[in-house]
Design a protein around this motif. Structure first.
Motif, mmCIF file in Angstrom:
data_model
loop_
_atom_site.group_PDB
_atom_site.id
_atom_site.type_symbol
_atom_site.label_atom_id
_atom_site.label_comp_id
_atom_site.label_asym_id
_atom_site.label_seq_id
_atom_site.Cartn_x
_atom_site.Cartn_y
_atom_site.Cartn_z
ATOM 1 N N GLY A 52 1.490 -1.215 10.357
ATOM 2 C CA GLY A 52 2.319 -0.092 10.784
ATOM 3 C C GLY A 52 3.799 -0.288 10.513
ATOM 4 O O GLY A 52 4.546 0.691 10.376
ATOM 5 N N VAL A 53 4.222 -1.537 10.418
ATOM 6 C CA VAL A 53 5.653 -1.817 10.242
ATOM 7 C C VAL A 53 6.202 -1.170 8.972
ATOM 8 O O VAL A 53 7.315 -0.633 8.955
ATOM 9 C CB VAL A 53 5.882 -3.346 10.209
ATOM 10 N N TRP B 190 -3.373 5.590 10.693
ATOM 11 C CA TRP B 190 -3.856 5.687 9.311
ATOM 12 C C TRP B 190 -4.336 4.338 8.786
ATOM 13 O O TRP B 190 -5.188 4.287 7.894
ATOM 14 C CB TRP B 190 -2.758 6.255 8.409
ATOM 15 N N ALA B 191 -3.774 3.260 9.313
ATOM 16 C CA ALA B 191 -4.248 1.937 8.882
ATOM 17 C C ALA B 191 -5.726 1.778 9.245
ATOM 18 O O ALA B 191 -6.524 1.254 8.459
ATOM 19 C CB ALA B 191 -3.409 0.838 9.529
ATOM 20 N N THR C 224 0.831 -1.207 0.000
ATOM 21 C CA THR C 224 0.000 0.000 0.000
ATOM 22 C C THR C 224 0.866 1.257 0.000
ATOM 23 O O THR C 224 0.556 2.240 -0.664
ATOM 24 C CB THR C 224 -0.915 0.025 1.249
ATOM 25 N N GLU C 225 1.942 1.195 0.756
ATOM 26 C CA GLU C 225 2.819 2.363 0.851
ATOM 27 C C GLU C 225 3.624 2.600 -0.414
ATOM 28 O O GLU C 225 3.825 3.730 -0.829
ATOM 29 C CB GLU C 225 3.815 2.177 2.010
ATOM 30 N N MET D 92 -12.818 -1.877 4.647
ATOM 31 C CA MET D 92 -12.512 -3.273 4.949
ATOM 32 C C MET D 92 -12.382 -3.534 6.442
ATOM 33 O O MET D 92 -12.171 -4.676 6.846
ATOM 34 C CB MET D 92 -11.189 -3.685 4.273
ATOM 35 N N LEU D 93 -12.473 -2.492 7.249
ATOM 36 C CA LEU D 93 -12.161 -2.658 8.670
ATOM 37 C C LEU D 93 -13.044 -3.715 9.326
ATOM 38 O O LEU D 93 -12.560 -4.575 10.071
ATOM 39 C CB LEU D 93 -12.305 -1.319 9.403
ATOM 40 N N LYS D 94 -14.332 -3.664 9.010
ATOM 41 C CA LYS D 94 -15.246 -4.608 9.660
ATOM 42 C C LYS D 94 -14.895 -6.048 9.281
ATOM 43 O O LYS D 94 -15.012 -6.966 10.084
ATOM 44 C CB LYS D 94 -16.693 -4.288 9.306
#
Lengths: 323, 294
Positions: free
Chosen positions: A143-144, A113-114, A50-51, A124-126
């Protein structure tokens, strides 16, 4: 014309029923650490994609280092504008502080931010929460990638400081036995603060994108990242002592520039008045970092659990907001 | 209600019904501006967490810069420069996060196609965002300015209030014009544009001289004054707000900088309008208006 015989569905081997045909409750328990590791690695890979996969590596590199480098240059120019005898010494102080701060911003923002990415943008969180993966482990994995980007920015900032800004770093004089534990403790603490911010962002709306930077900016004031705490009023200096990031930065500075100025101590500081010494000893820094770091980490885990529970209770996990 | 632009009027055909009068178009666009500004203004009272995260914490960030100057024993006017810069960051952050990136959010949330399907001008939508954003940011900027001025004892010396106010409003107009230009990029691009806007944060703080006089950057500062509304506006405001300070030479006088801002305002607003039209056409042709999460 005869109808085709119905085909019995067959489950994949791992999901099949036990030989005796009943339900195996062991399947609901997961596989402990193996599952956690797998969730973490998958999330870390996803986070990195994603990054980083939106452009070519060179452009990605430029974008990643521009932010911490610009922050450092702001302070360097501020120092140059004023000048004075201690300019060179203070420059090294500021370069190390701002380089380390790249970790802080990246670490805090990565986790928060994730949450916002997955809830507001990709929605998509749920699904992540209801998946068998541990949600906190997934967040840590996400986060890594940002922490890695922050580390890259920190390394480049330090390199530019040494090569272009005349920061007197002597690799042979680095105190590695001090540097390694404080770096490790510092990174754990940053992740803990990131978890706290993620807990906040689960509760708040889309505009929380700027919250991690705001929080990091506020911590800037009390951690002695870019100026010695001794210029602050004594009660605020004590607040700084309670922040693990203060001890992390002090430890790294002491390990890298043993003769450089102290962020916590110094003439007229509350630390000097309290202890009678101008700067803390290495073992004091490690103990203080460990103590405050453990407290913040515990608070972060508890805070996150409470926040997640409240979000489930109030239906916040699939909310989208905007203004 | 003969005065209402939206009153039903019998027409001979659908084509005739679609031919709006200038008044109807204007009224619709004004309603669009008000409608798009509404959630931002109203939202201030809906969720109170912003008071902590967007006022108190940024104030502490500004304080950190103040203490750097105190540690360096800088002249008092430099503390004033930092306070003014800290107040103006509210607008730049708002331009980046809530103007430039906003069309991307709208695209991700499925609102963008609704904007284009509605009988209104997309420029009106962006103007509404700008108006709402300015109200939001002004509250934060005002608090940072007032509290920091009191806490750190900043003394302003203003000789030309009118020019100072004119420069302030011109800076905002040019800044939000630039925000509209950046927003238009999201009609075509996704994460590339998002990272570009993020990239603009700290580097722009640096070249705009947010915490020091931009003239100290030499050629780079001159370039910033020619291109960035934040740089030229801030420099002019500092010269006007600290008229008695020994301001470093090297930048144009505030009257000239006000003219630069006028030019920037015209250029950015015209460019934004042109880019929105052009990129919208391109995005429609390539089917990018509805692509999400790219």
């Amino acid at each position: 014309m005869t109808a085709d015989a119905p085909v019995a569905p067959t489950a994949p081997p791992a999901l099949g029923s036990p030989e005796w045909g009943g339900f195996d409750p062991a399947r609901t328990r997961g596989r402990g650490l193996r599952d956690l590791r797998r969730s973490f690695m998958t999330a870390a890979r996803l986070g990195w994609q994603t990054e980083a996969n939106w452009t070519d590596p060179i452009l990605f590199f430029i974008y990643s280092v521009a932010k911490p480098l610009s922050t450092t240059l702001i302070f360097v120019v501020m120092i140059e504008v004023i000048g004075g005898a201690s300019t060179r010494e203070f420059r090294g102080f500021v370069v190390v502080g701002t380089a380390l701060w790249a970790f802080v911003i990246a670490g805090i923002a990565g986790l928060a931010w994730a949450v916002l990415d997955d809830r507001e943008r990709y929605r998509m969180l749920k699904y992540v929460v209801v998946s068998p993966s541990d949600f906190l482990t997934v967040l840590l994995g996400r986060g890594v990638a940002r922490i890695a980007v922050g580390g890259m920015g920190a390394a480049i900032t330090l390199s530019v400081g040494v090569l272009a800004l005349g920061v007197p770093l002597d690799a042979g004089r680095i105190d590695w036995p001090l540097l390694l534990p404080v770096m490790l403790g510092g990174l754990v603490t940053i992740v803990a603060v990131g978890i706290l911010l993620a807990a906040v962002c689960i509760q708040t709306r889309q505009e929380s994108w700027s919250y991690p930077e705001a929080a990091a900016g506020a911590l800037f004031l009390v951690t002695g990242a870019v100026f010695p705490l001794s210029v602050l009023p004594a009660p605020v200096q004590v607040v700084g002592w309670l922040t693990p990031l203060t001890w992390w930065i002090e430890g790294v500075r002491l390990a890298v520039f043993p003769a450089g100025p102290s962020g916590i101590g110094g003439t007229g500081s509350a630390f000097a008045a309290f202890s009678g010494r101008v700067r803390p000893e290495p073992h004091e820094i490690v103990v203080a970092l460990l103590g405050t770091g453990v407290l913040v980490t515990l608070a972060a885990i508890v805070g996150f659990r409470v926040s997640l529970h409240r979000a489930k209770d109030r239906g916040l996990l699939d909310q989208t907001t905007g203004s | 209600m003969s005065g209402n632009a939206y009153v039903h009027r019998p027409t001979a055909s659908p084509q005739a019904a679609a031919e709006w009068t200038q008044r109807q178009i204007l009224m619709t666009n004004l309603r669009t501006v008000a409608g798009r500004a509404y959630p931002r203004v109203r939202g201030l009272a809906r969720e109170k967490s912003w008071l902590f995260f967007e006022i108190l914490l940024p104030f502490l960030t500004t304080s950190a810069f103040v203490f750097v100057y105190r540690a360096l024993q800088a002249p008092p006017e430099y503390v004033g420069f930092v306070v003014l810069g800290g107040a103006m960051t509210a607008f730049w952050l708002n331009v980046i996060w809530m103007m430039a990136s906003q069309l991307w959010w709208e695209k991700s949330q499925g609102n963008l196609e609704l904007y284009f399907a509605a009988p209104m001008d997309i420029v009106a939508v962006l103007l509404g965002m700008a108006v709402g954003g300015m109200v939001m940011s002004s509250s934060r900027a005002a608090v940072v300015l007032v509290v920091a001025t009191v806490v750190y004892g900043v003394t302003f010396a203003v000789d030309q209030w009118l020019l100072l106010l004119a420069v302030f409003f011109l800076t905002l107009t040019a800044l939000y014009g630039l925000g509209m230009v950046l927003a238009s990029l999201f009609l075509m691009w996704g994460r590339e544009a998002y990272h570009l806007t993020q990239f603009l944060q700290e580097p722009v703080y640096f070249v705009s001289g947010l915490n020091f006089p931009v003239g100290r950057l030499g050629m780079l500062g001159a370039l910033a004054i020619a291109l960035l509304p934040l740089a030229v506006g801030l420099d002019a405001m500092r010269q006007l707000a600290f008229a008695d300070a020994a301001y470093p030479v090297g930048t144009p006088p505030p009257e000239v900088e006000a003219l630069i801002l006028v030019v920037m305002t015209v250029v950015f607003l015209s460019l934004a309008r042109w880019m929105l039209r052009t990129l919208e056409r391109l995005a429609r042709r390539e089917g990018r208006l509805t692509i999400r999460w790219q």
